[in-house]
Scaffold this motif. Structure first.
Motif, PDB file in Angstrom:
ATOM      1  N   ARG A  85      25.725  47.063  60.463  1.00  0.00           N
ATOM      2  CA  ARG A  85      24.542  47.499  59.715  1.00  0.00           C
ATOM      3  C   ARG A  85      25.015  47.885  58.310  1.00  0.00           C
ATOM      4  O   ARG A  85      25.997  48.591  58.175  1.00  0.00           O
ATOM      5  CB  ARG A  85      23.892  48.733  60.358  1.00  0.00           C
ATOM      6  CG  ARG A  85      23.386  48.495  61.760  1.00  0.00           C
ATOM      7  CD  ARG A  85      22.077  47.705  61.722  1.00  0.00           C
ATOM      8  NE  ARG A  85      21.532  47.538  63.042  1.00  0.00           N
ATOM      9  CZ  ARG A  85      21.898  46.606  63.896  1.00  0.00           C
ATOM     10  NH1 ARG A  85      22.843  45.756  63.580  1.00  0.00           N
ATOM     11  NH2 ARG A  85      21.331  46.525  65.088  1.00  0.00           N
ATOM     12  N   PHE A  86      24.299  47.417  57.315  1.00  0.00           N
ATOM     13  CA  PHE A  86      24.660  47.821  55.954  1.00  0.00           C
ATOM     14  C   PHE A  86      24.289  49.288  55.814  1.00  0.00           C
ATOM     15  O   PHE A  86      23.138  49.659  56.019  1.00  0.00           O
ATOM     16  CB  PHE A  86      23.902  46.974  54.947  1.00  0.00           C
ATOM     17  CG  PHE A  86      24.537  47.007  53.597  1.00  0.00           C
ATOM     18  CD1 PHE A  86      25.662  46.255  53.331  1.00  0.00           C
ATOM     19  CD2 PHE A  86      24.021  47.805  52.600  1.00  0.00           C
ATOM     20  CE1 PHE A  86      26.260  46.280  52.090  1.00  0.00           C
ATOM     21  CE2 PHE A  86      24.610  47.836  51.352  1.00  0.00           C
ATOM     22  CZ  PHE A  86      25.734  47.070  51.102  1.00  0.00           C
ATOM     23  N   PRO A  87      25.258  50.174  55.511  1.00  0.00           N
ATOM     24  CA  PRO A  87      24.974  51.603  55.532  1.00  0.00           C
ATOM     25  C   PRO A  87      23.969  52.022  54.461  1.00  0.00           C
ATOM     26  O   PRO A  87      24.055  51.575  53.320  1.00  0.00           O
ATOM     27  CB  PRO A  87      26.335  52.238  55.281  1.00  0.00           C
ATOM     28  CG  PRO A  87      27.171  51.170  54.704  1.00  0.00           C
ATOM     29  CD  PRO A  87      26.648  49.867  55.190  1.00  0.00           C
ATOM     30  N   LEU A  93      23.940  54.968  47.060  1.00  0.00           N
ATOM     31  CA  LEU A  93      24.967  55.064  46.021  1.00  0.00           C
ATOM     32  C   LEU A  93      24.752  53.995  44.948  1.00  0.00           C
ATOM     33  O   LEU A  93      24.833  54.277  43.743  1.00  0.00           O
ATOM     34  CB  LEU A  93      26.350  54.891  46.663  1.00  0.00           C
ATOM     35  CG  LEU A  93      27.546  54.921  45.707  1.00  0.00           C
ATOM     36  CD1 LEU A  93      27.708  56.298  45.105  1.00  0.00           C
ATOM     37  CD2 LEU A  93      28.812  54.504  46.421  1.00  0.00           C
ATOM     38  N   MET A  94      24.438  52.789  45.383  1.00  0.00           N
ATOM     39  CA  MET A  94      24.210  51.704  44.432  1.00  0.00           C
ATOM     40  C   MET A  94      22.995  51.994  43.555  1.00  0.00           C
ATOM     41  O   MET A  94      23.001  51.714  42.355  1.00  0.00           O
ATOM     42  CB  MET A  94      24.034  50.379  45.181  1.00  0.00           C
ATOM     43  CG  MET A  94      25.320  49.895  45.832  1.00  0.00           C
ATOM     44  SD  MET A  94      25.073  48.555  46.974  1.00  0.00           S
ATOM     45  CE  MET A  94      25.305  47.163  45.921  1.00  0.00           C
ATOM     46  N   LEU A  95      21.964  52.578  44.162  1.00  0.00           N
ATOM     47  CA  LEU A  95      20.762  52.916  43.393  1.00  0.00           C
ATOM     48  C   LEU A  95      21.064  53.992  42.352  1.00  0.00           C
ATOM     49  O   LEU A  95      20.604  53.922  41.211  1.00  0.00           O
ATOM     50  CB  LEU A  95      19.652  53.393  44.329  1.00  0.00           C
ATOM     51  CG  LEU A  95      18.938  52.299  45.132  1.00  0.00           C
ATOM     52  CD1 LEU A  95      17.972  52.916  46.125  1.00  0.00           C
ATOM     53  CD2 LEU A  95      18.192  51.350  44.194  1.00  0.00           C
ATOM     54  N   VAL A  96      21.868  54.993  42.779  1.00  0.00           N
ATOM     55  CA  VAL A  96      22.220  56.082  41.844  1.00  0.00           C
ATOM     56  C   VAL A  96      23.013  55.515  40.672  1.00  0.00           C
ATOM     57  O   VAL A  96      22.747  55.830  39.501  1.00  0.00           O
ATOM     58  CB  VAL A  96      23.039  57.174  42.591  1.00  0.00           C
ATOM     59  CG1 VAL A  96      23.672  58.144  41.611  1.00  0.00           C
ATOM     60  CG2 VAL A  96      22.153  57.912  43.578  1.00  0.00           C
ATOM     61  N   ALA A 139      30.278  49.453  42.678  1.00  0.00           N
ATOM     62  CA  ALA A 139      29.280  49.607  43.753  1.00  0.00           C
ATOM     63  C   ALA A 139      29.456  48.532  44.813  1.00  0.00           C
ATOM     64  O   ALA A 139      29.389  48.808  46.011  1.00  0.00           O
ATOM     65  CB  ALA A 139      27.876  49.546  43.164  1.00  0.00           C
ATOM     66  N   VAL A 140      29.721  47.313  44.358  1.00  0.00           N
ATOM     67  CA  VAL A 140      29.912  46.213  45.319  1.00  0.00           C
ATOM     68  C   VAL A 140      31.155  46.444  46.171  1.00  0.00           C
ATOM     69  O   VAL A 140      31.122  46.320  47.401  1.00  0.00           O
ATOM     70  CB  VAL A 140      30.015  44.859  44.566  1.00  0.00           C
ATOM     71  CG1 VAL A 140      30.479  43.751  45.497  1.00  0.00           C
ATOM     72  CG2 VAL A 140      28.661  44.495  43.967  1.00  0.00           C
ATOM     73  N   VAL A 141      32.254  46.855  45.511  1.00  0.00           N
ATOM     74  CA  VAL A 141      33.506  47.095  46.258  1.00  0.00           C
ATOM     75  C   VAL A 141      33.329  48.227  47.261  1.00  0.00           C
ATOM     76  O   VAL A 141      33.704  48.108  48.434  1.00  0.00           O
ATOM     77  CB  VAL A 141      34.664  47.400  45.271  1.00  0.00           C
ATOM     78  CG1 VAL A 141      35.879  47.929  46.006  1.00  0.00           C
ATOM     79  CG2 VAL A 141      35.035  46.138  44.505  1.00  0.00           C
ATOM     80  N   VAL A 142      32.720  49.340  46.782  1.00  0.00           N
ATOM     81  CA  VAL A 142      32.504  50.482  47.682  1.00  0.00           C
ATOM     82  C   VAL A 142      31.619  50.070  48.852  1.00  0.00           C
ATOM     83  O   VAL A 142      31.890  50.392  50.012  1.00  0.00           O
ATOM     84  CB  VAL A 142      31.871  51.664  46.907  1.00  0.00           C
ATOM     85  CG1 VAL A 142      31.364  52.743  47.868  1.00  0.00           C
ATOM     86  CG2 VAL A 142      32.886  52.264  45.964  1.00  0.00           C
ATOM     87  N   GLY A 143      30.572  49.324  48.555  1.00  0.00           N
ATOM     88  CA  GLY A 143      29.655  48.871  49.605  1.00  0.00           C
ATOM     89  C   GLY A 143      30.359  48.005  50.635  1.00  0.00           C
ATOM     90  O   GLY A 143      30.218  48.216  51.838  1.00  0.00           O
TER      91      GLY A 143
END
Lengths: 172, 107
Positions: A85-87, A93-96, A139-143
């Motif tokens: 599941r994508f957390p 975080l990406m939105l922020v 954001a992409v890497v963290v995701g």
């Protein structure tokens, strides 16, 4: 039916050429078989096409990662996880980060507008663009890292390591 | 004994091929039936898994001249069968421990 088959074939083009040449025909045949046995309920059809097209997108992405980075990157087992599941925290975080970037650009634009003729506006724009790029990449890497940890990919990578060491020791 | 855990779809693909060699669609339907409709793999996911299992030598294609290219059959290799056996042993041990724990709790 013809439309979905066309979309399916089009999406297969997203795979690397060598991969596509090897299994595209087979995948299309399985897709057609599965499509022909779909129950008449609309919900079942929607669920089937959503699953198929999402599976193709992620499959193509990981096939490219595989081709580019090989086994050094653990994406190769990513799509084997049924519990993935994508957390939500990553989405938040990406939105922020995105909101912060937009605010930074707005602020930079207002500063640039307040100083006409200055050399700073171009620097500010370039800086804001760099910040936007870095934030997006972060954001992409963290995701991805967060999602991999959640999906248990690290566990499967351990499997291969243990198997290899067991084989080199001559154990069954 | 080496112990490790496989993801559910990989385990189901291996179990599906443990009984007999199968082609892609047959694997999909068998997995659906084995999991009671709980696991529905997409073709993208299935072929991603098959491709990796092939690369790792856990399964192989059955090479037959009469087989059409769009309906190739896969079977477990001895390596795949051995690793599947190890996984089953691990799960058996786990269920044994779970049963014991539950029995102790109820006693």
């Amino acid at each position: 039916m013809i439309v979905t088959l066309t979309v399916y074939r089009w999406m297969l083009c997203l795979y690397p050429g060598s991969y596509r040449g090897e299994i595209a025909e087979e995948m299309t045949s399985v897709f057609l078989d599965a499509q022909s046995t779909l129950p008449p309920a609309l919900a079942a059809k929607i669920s089937f096409y959503r699953r198929e097209f999402c599976g193709l997108l992620s499959g193509a992405l990981y096939a490219h990662f595989d081709r580019l980075f090989g086994p050094a990157i653990p994406f190769r087992r990513f799509d084997m996880q049924s519990q993935f599941r994508f957390p939500r925290s990553t989405v938040l975080l990406m939105l922020v980060i995105f909101a912060g970037t937009v605010l930074t650009i707005a602020k930079a634009s207002s500063i640039a507008g307040a100083r006409p003729g200055s050399v700073w506006p171009s620097f500010v724009s370039v800086g804001a663009l760099m910040l936007l790029t870095m934030c997006t990449a972060a954001a992409v890497v963290v995701g991805i890292l967060h999602a991999l940890r959640r999906s248990g990919v690290y566990r499967l990578e351990n499997v291969q390591g243990r198997m290899d060491s067991a084989e080199s020791n001559g154990k069954p | 004994m080496e112990t490790f855990a496989l993801s559910e779809p990989v385990l189901l693909v291996l179990l599906s091929l443990a009984e007999q060699p199968r082609h892609g669609y047959s694997i999909l339907k068998d997995i659906e039936s084995m999991s009671g409709g709980g696991v529905l793999l997409s073709t993208g996911t299935l072929y991603g898994a098959l491709q990796r299992l092939l690369e790792n030598g856990w399964i192989e294609r059955v090479e037959e001249d009469s087989t059409p290219r769009d309906r190739r059959t896969y079977r477990l290799t001895s390596r795949g069968r051995r690793n599947l056996q190890m996984e089953i042993e691990r799960m058996r041990h786990l269920t044994k421990v779970a049963a014991l724990r539950m029995a102790r709790k109820e006693a």
